[in-house]
Design an enzyme around this catalytic site. Structure first.
Site, short mmCIF file in Angstrom:
data_model
loop_
_atom_site.label_atom_id
_atom_site.label_comp_id
_atom_site.label_asym_id
_atom_site.label_seq_id
_atom_site.Cartn_x
_atom_site.Cartn_y
_atom_site.Cartn_z
N TYR A 67 0.82 -1.22 0.00
CA TYR A 67 0.00 0.00 0.00
C TYR A 67 0.85 1.27 0.00
O TYR A 67 0.46 2.27 -0.60
CB TYR A 67 -1.02 -0.02 1.15
CG TYR A 67 -2.16 -0.94 0.80
CD1 TYR A 67 -3.20 -0.50 -0.02
CD2 TYR A 67 -2.16 -2.26 1.20
CE1 TYR A 67 -4.22 -1.35 -0.40
CE2 TYR A 67 -3.17 -3.13 0.82
CZ TYR A 67 -4.19 -2.67 0.02
OH TYR A 67 -5.20 -3.52 -0.38
N VAL A 104 -9.87 3.44 -5.09
CA VAL A 104 -9.40 3.98 -3.81
C VAL A 104 -8.41 5.11 -4.03
O VAL A 104 -7.78 5.59 -3.10
CB VAL A 104 -8.76 2.86 -2.94
CG1 VAL A 104 -9.80 1.82 -2.56
CG2 VAL A 104 -7.60 2.19 -3.67
N ASP A 105 -8.27 5.56 -5.29
CA ASP A 105 -7.21 6.50 -5.63
C ASP A 105 -7.54 7.97 -5.39
O ASP A 105 -6.66 8.83 -5.44
CB ASP A 105 -6.75 6.29 -7.09
CG ASP A 105 -7.90 6.42 -8.10
OD1 ASP A 105 -8.84 7.22 -7.88
OD2 ASP A 105 -7.84 5.73 -9.14
N HIS A 120 -15.16 1.11 -1.76
CA HIS A 120 -14.03 0.26 -1.36
C HIS A 120 -13.03 1.01 -0.49
O HIS A 120 -11.90 0.55 -0.32
CB HIS A 120 -13.34 -0.34 -2.58
CG HIS A 120 -14.14 -1.43 -3.24
ND1 HIS A 120 -13.83 -1.95 -4.48
CD2 HIS A 120 -15.26 -2.09 -2.83
CE1 HIS A 120 -14.72 -2.89 -4.79
NE2 HIS A 120 -15.61 -2.98 -3.82
N CYS A 128 -7.14 2.95 12.63
CA CYS A 128 -6.46 2.28 13.73
C CYS A 128 -7.14 0.95 14.01
O CYS A 128 -8.36 0.87 14.12
CB CYS A 128 -6.47 3.18 14.97
SG CYS A 128 -5.73 2.37 16.39
N CYS A 131 -8.24 1.64 18.28
CA CYS A 131 -9.33 2.57 18.63
C CYS A 131 -10.22 2.92 17.44
O CYS A 131 -11.19 3.64 17.58
CB CYS A 131 -8.75 3.84 19.25
SG CYS A 131 -7.83 4.88 18.10
N THR A 189 -14.93 -0.89 -15.51
CA THR A 189 -14.91 -1.96 -14.51
C THR A 189 -15.19 -3.30 -15.16
O THR A 189 -16.02 -3.39 -16.06
CB THR A 189 -15.92 -1.70 -13.36
OG1 THR A 189 -15.86 -2.82 -12.45
CG2 THR A 189 -17.34 -1.52 -13.84
N ASN A 214 -16.15 0.96 -21.85
CA ASN A 214 -15.05 0.06 -21.50
C ASN A 214 -14.27 -0.24 -22.77
O ASN A 214 -14.80 -0.11 -23.87
CB ASN A 214 -15.60 -1.24 -20.88
CG ASN A 214 -14.54 -2.01 -20.09
OD1 ASN A 214 -13.50 -2.38 -20.62
ND2 ASN A 214 -14.82 -2.22 -18.82
P1 OAD Z 1 -10.46 -4.54 -13.15
O1 OAD Z 1 -8.97 -4.52 -13.28
O2 OAD Z 1 -11.09 -5.82 -12.78
O3 OAD Z 1 -11.13 -4.05 -14.50
C1 OAD Z 1 -10.71 -2.91 -15.17
C2 OAD Z 1 -11.61 -2.70 -16.37
O4 OAD Z 1 -11.26 -1.46 -16.98
C3 OAD Z 1 -11.50 -3.78 -17.44
O5 OAD Z 1 -12.80 -4.20 -17.80
C4 OAD Z 1 -10.79 -3.07 -18.60
O6 OAD Z 1 -11.25 -3.53 -19.87
C5 OAD Z 1 -11.23 -1.64 -18.38
N1 OAD Z 1 -10.31 -0.61 -18.89
C6 OAD Z 1 -8.96 -0.59 -18.87
N2 OAD Z 1 -8.49 0.55 -19.37
C7 OAD Z 1 -9.56 1.30 -19.73
C8 OAD Z 1 -9.74 2.59 -20.31
N3 OAD Z 1 -8.71 3.35 -20.63
N4 OAD Z 1 -11.01 3.02 -20.54
C9 OAD Z 1 -12.07 2.24 -20.22
N5 OAD Z 1 -11.96 1.03 -19.66
C10 OAD Z 1 -10.73 0.55 -19.43
O7 OAD Z 1 -10.82 -3.36 -12.11
P2 OAD Z 1 -12.18 -3.13 -11.30
O8 OAD Z 1 -13.36 -3.57 -12.08
O9 OAD Z 1 -12.13 -1.75 -10.80
O10 OAD Z 1 -11.25 -4.25 -5.16
O11 OAD Z 1 -11.97 -4.13 -10.10
C11 OAD Z 1 -12.93 -4.16 -9.09
C12 OAD Z 1 -12.28 -4.39 -7.76
O12 OAD Z 1 -11.43 -5.53 -7.81
C13 OAD Z 1 -11.37 -3.28 -7.31
O13 OAD Z 1 -12.06 -2.22 -6.67
C14 OAD Z 1 -10.48 -3.97 -6.33
C15 OAD Z 1 -10.19 -5.20 -7.14
O14 OAD Z 1 -9.77 -6.30 -6.45
C16 OAD Z 1 -10.67 -4.26 -3.96
O15 OAD Z 1 -9.50 -4.03 -3.80
C17 OAD Z 1 -11.63 -4.55 -2.83
ZN ZN Z 2 -5.71 4.09 17.93
#
Ligand code: OAD
Ligand code: ZN
Length: 251
Positions: A67, A104-105, A120, A128, A131, A189, A214
Site C-alpha cells: 500500500y 481507492v485512488d 471500497h 487504527c 481505537c 470496470t 469500457n
Molecule cells: P479490473 O482490473 O477488474 O477491470 C478494469 C476494467 O477497466 C477492465 O474491464 C478493462 O477492460 C477496463 N479498462 C482498462 N483501461 C480502460 C480505459 N482506458 N477506458 C475504459 N476502460 C478501461 O478493475 P475493477 O473492475 O475496478 O477491489 O476491479 C474491481 C475491484 O477488484 C477493485 O475495486 C479492487 C479489485 O480487487 C478491492 O481491492 C476490494
Molecule cells: Zn488508535
C-alpha cells in the site's frame, strides 16, 4: 460509434437522476494499473498476500509495503479527461448525480467531483486497528508498520479487503442512488467483484437505462442499452460534448 454515442447522449439527456459506477479502468489513462489482465496489480501480486484480513494478520509489513508503494505512486498521477468529464456532467445536471466508485485512488475528488461514494474505501485514509480512529494521511510515506498516534496500535489502510464487508452507510447510499436513477453509467470496470458488480443488475431491475464505457465487453455488457467501446478518457469527453450540444437543442 457515432450512432452509439448519439444514442447514449439521448439516454443521458432523458434522465433527471443519474448514477455512475467506476472501476480501475477510468484511472488507467492517468497511469495507474488496473487489477485484472496483463500488467494488472493482481498479476504481479497475489490478492491473498496483500488484500485480505488474513494477509494483514500474517505479515502486516508486507501488506503495508504494497500500500505504501501505491500511495507513493498516487503522488505522481493526475486526473485525466475521463474524470473531468464526470465533473462536467455533475455540474450540468439539474437533477441528482451520484458517483459510486470502486477506486481507492481519490482521483474523482481531485478532479472536482462532489457527490462521490467510495465503496471500497480510500488509500489516503488509515484506520487504527485498536481505537478505530480514521485519519487522512494523504500520500505521505508511512513506515512499514505505522502506529496510531492516539493509542499506539497498528494502523491499516482504510480500504475494503476481500472477505470484508463494505462500509455500511456508504453502501446503503450507493444502493439507494443506483436503485433510483433513470440512467446508469458503468465505466472501466470488469464488473466481477461483488457486491459492487451487483449494482448493474440492481439498476436494470429498477428500470434504469444503462450505458457502458469500457475497452472491451464485460459481464455488464448484456445489461447495457448501449456499450461504447474505447478508452474512457476519450469516450467520456465525446459523450459529454454531445450531451451538452443536444441539451441546448432540446430546450
Ligand atoms: P479490473 O482490473 O477488474 O477491470 C478494469 C476494467 O477497466 C477492465 O474491464 C478493462 O477492460 C477496463 N479498462 C482498462 N483501461 C480502460 C480505459 N482506458 N477506458 C475504459 N476502460 C478501461 O478493475 P475493477 O473492475 O475496478 O477491489 O476491479 C474491481 C475491484 O477488484 C477493485 O475495486 C479492487 C479489485 O480487487 C478491492 O481491492 C476490494
Ligand atoms: Zn488508535
Amino acid at each position: 460509434m457515432e450512432e452509439q454515442l448519439e444514442h447514449a447522449a439521448r439516454l443521458l439527456r432523458g434522465a433527471r437522476r443519474v448514477a455512475v459506477l467506476t472501476g480501475a479502468g477510468i484511472s488507467a489513462e492517468s497511469g495507474l494499473a488496473t487489477f485484472r489482465g496483463a500488467g494488472g496489480l493482481w498479476e504481479g501480486q497475489r490478492v491473498e498476500d496483500v488484500a485480505t484480513p488474513r494477509a494483514f494478520e500474517r505479515d502486516a509489513a508486507l501488506v503495508w509495503r504494497f500500500y505504501n508503494l501505491r500511495r507513493a505512486n498516487l503522488a505522481t498521477v493526475q486526473p485525466n479527461p475521463g474524470h473531468r468529464a464526470l465533473v462536467d456532467l455533475e455540474n450540468r445536471l439539474t437533477g441528482n448525480f451520484t458517483l459510486v466508485t470502486q477506486n481507492v485512488d481519490g482521483l474523482h475528488q481531485a478532479a472536482g467531483s462532489k457527490n462521490v461514494l467510495e465503496i471500497h474505501g480510500a488509500i489516503r485514509l488509515v484506520r487504527c486497528t485498536g481505537c478505530r480512529l480514521t485519519t487522512d494521511r494523504g500520500v505521505e510515506p508511512l513506515p512499514d508498520l505505522p502506529k496510531c498516534e492516539d493509542c499506539g496500535s497498528l494502523l491499516r489502510p482504510d480500504v475494503v479487503w476481500f472477505e470484508e464487508m463494505l462500509p455500511h452507510d456508504v453502501w446503503r447510499q450507493a444502493e439507494e442512488a443506483v436503485g433510483a436513477c433513470e440512467c446508469f453509467l458503468v465505466i472501466g470496470t470488469s464488473a466481477v467483484v461483488h457486491p459492487a458488480a451487483g449494482l448493474v443488475s440492481w439498476a436494470r431491475a429498477n428500470h434504469a437505462r444503462i450505458i457502458e464505457i469500457n475497452l472491451t465487453a464485460t459481464v455488464a455488457t448484456s445489461y447495457a442499452d448501449t456499450a461504447l467501446q474505447g478508452p474512457s478518457g476519450v469516450v467520456l469527453p465525446d459523450l459529454l460534448k454531445r450531451y451538452a450540444e443536444g441539451k441546448t437543442v432540446d430546450s
